[in-house]
Design a protein around this motif. Structure first.
Motif, PDB file in Angstrom:
ATOM      1  N   TYR A   1      -4.039   7.091  -1.278  1.00 45.70           N
ATOM      2  CA  TYR A   1      -3.462   5.758  -1.157  1.00 45.70           C
ATOM      3  C   TYR A   1      -3.556   5.009  -2.487  1.00 45.70           C
ATOM      4  O   TYR A   1      -4.425   5.276  -3.314  1.00 45.70           O
ATOM      5  CB  TYR A   1      -4.212   4.942  -0.094  1.00 45.70           C
ATOM      6  CG  TYR A   1      -4.274   5.610   1.249  1.00 45.70           C
ATOM      7  CD1 TYR A   1      -5.406   6.341   1.639  1.00 45.70           C
ATOM      8  CD2 TYR A   1      -3.216   5.507   2.145  1.00 45.70           C
ATOM      9  CE1 TYR A   1      -5.463   6.957   2.872  1.00 45.70           C
ATOM     10  CE2 TYR A   1      -3.277   6.117   3.381  1.00 45.70           C
ATOM     11  CZ  TYR A   1      -4.396   6.844   3.734  1.00 45.70           C
ATOM     12  OH  TYR A   1      -4.457   7.455   4.962  1.00 45.70           O
TER      13      TYR A   1
ATOM     14  N   THR B   1      -4.298  12.731   2.500  1.00 41.25           N
ATOM     15  CA  THR B   1      -3.533  11.588   2.023  1.00 41.25           C
ATOM     16  C   THR B   1      -4.303  10.824   0.947  1.00 41.25           C
ATOM     17  O   THR B   1      -5.518  10.654   1.050  1.00 41.25           O
ATOM     18  CB  THR B   1      -3.202  10.631   3.189  1.00 41.25           C
ATOM     19  OG1 THR B   1      -2.459  11.348   4.186  1.00 41.25           O
ATOM     20  CG2 THR B   1      -2.360   9.455   2.728  1.00 41.25           C
TER      21      THR B   1
ATOM     22  N   SER C   1       1.285   5.335   0.129  1.00 38.39           N
ATOM     23  CA  SER C   1       0.628   6.511   0.669  1.00 38.39           C
ATOM     24  C   SER C   1       1.290   7.752   0.099  1.00 38.39           C
ATOM     25  O   SER C   1       2.485   7.744  -0.206  1.00 38.39           O
ATOM     26  CB  SER C   1       0.726   6.543   2.195  1.00 38.39           C
ATOM     27  OG  SER C   1       0.093   5.421   2.773  1.00 38.39           O
TER      28      SER C   1
ATOM     29  N   ARG D   1      -8.716   7.993  -1.052  1.00 33.22           N
ATOM     30  CA  ARG D   1      -8.202   9.199  -0.412  1.00 33.22           C
ATOM     31  C   ARG D   1      -8.909   9.436   0.897  1.00 33.22           C
ATOM     32  O   ARG D   1     -10.056   9.026   1.091  1.00 33.22           O
ATOM     33  CB  ARG D   1      -8.354  10.409  -1.333  1.00 33.22           C
ATOM     34  CG  ARG D   1      -9.773  10.838  -1.603  1.00 33.22           C
ATOM     35  CD  ARG D   1      -9.807  11.892  -2.707  1.00 33.22           C
ATOM     36  NE  ARG D   1      -9.120  13.106  -2.319  1.00 33.22           N
ATOM     37  CZ  ARG D   1      -8.662  14.012  -3.189  1.00 33.22           C
ATOM     38  NH1 ARG D   1      -8.814  13.811  -4.499  1.00 33.22           N
ATOM     39  NH2 ARG D   1      -8.055  15.110  -2.761  1.00 33.22           N
TER      40      ARG D   1
ATOM     41  N   ARG E   1       0.852  -1.185   0.000  1.00 29.39           N
ATOM     42  CA  ARG E   1       0.000   0.000   0.000  1.00 29.39           C
ATOM     43  C   ARG E   1       0.885   1.230   0.000  1.00 29.39           C
ATOM     44  O   ARG E   1       1.656   1.440   0.945  1.00 29.39           O
ATOM     45  CB  ARG E   1      -0.947   0.038   1.194  1.00 29.39           C
ATOM     46  CG  ARG E   1      -1.963   1.187   1.058  1.00 29.39           C
ATOM     47  CD  ARG E   1      -3.003   1.208   2.144  1.00 29.39           C
ATOM     48  NE  ARG E   1      -2.542   1.859   3.352  1.00 29.39           N
ATOM     49  CZ  ARG E   1      -3.360   2.445   4.232  1.00 29.39           C
ATOM     50  NH1 ARG E   1      -4.671   2.442   4.024  1.00 29.39           N
ATOM     51  NH2 ARG E   1      -2.865   2.989   5.324  1.00 29.39           N
TER      52      ARG E   1
END
Length: 126
Positions: free
Chosen positions: A80, A78, A21, A72, A19
């Protein structure tokens, strides 16, 4: 000025998951469209996924559909990229990008993005 910092890259075996970020500075993140792009050695930068300002619309390159998910969290500034069922051909430097001037409409076109992160390396071994 918007600063983007990617994290979460690394080395993973084929079939594994990562994942990514991308943390953004700025108080108007929720108005930006965000995108993920990647660049493999000797190749041009390629669109991977994009998401509109609200998260209600997402777009993917055909090669990652069904395997990658962009999302998001506007409260955390952030975005992702969840990457599952990774393949060796996914190996690349992954960049996040912000489109701060087009009203939050997601696009696959790199030229429509105003800010870019430094990138994070993703390596998938066979």
């Amino acid at each position: 000025q918007v600063q983007l910092v990617e994290s979460g890259g690394g080395l993973v075996q084929a079939g594994g998951s990562l994942r990514l970020s991308c943390a953004a500075s700025g108080r108007t993140f929720s108005s930006y469209a965000m995108g993920w792009f990647r660049q493999a050695p000797g190749k041009e930068r390629e669109f991977v996924a994009a998401i509109n300002w609200s998260g209600g619309r997402t777009y993917y390159v055909d090669s990652v559909k069904g395997r990658f998910t962009i999302s998001r969290d506007n409260a955390k500034n952030t975005v992702y990229l969840q990457m599952n069922s990774l393949k060796p051909e996914d190996t690349a430097v992954y960049y996040c990008a912000a489109d701060a001037v087009r009203g939050g409409v997601a696009s696959p076109t790199p030229l429509e993005y105003d800010y870019w992160g430094q990138g994070t390396q993703v390596t998938v071994s066979s």
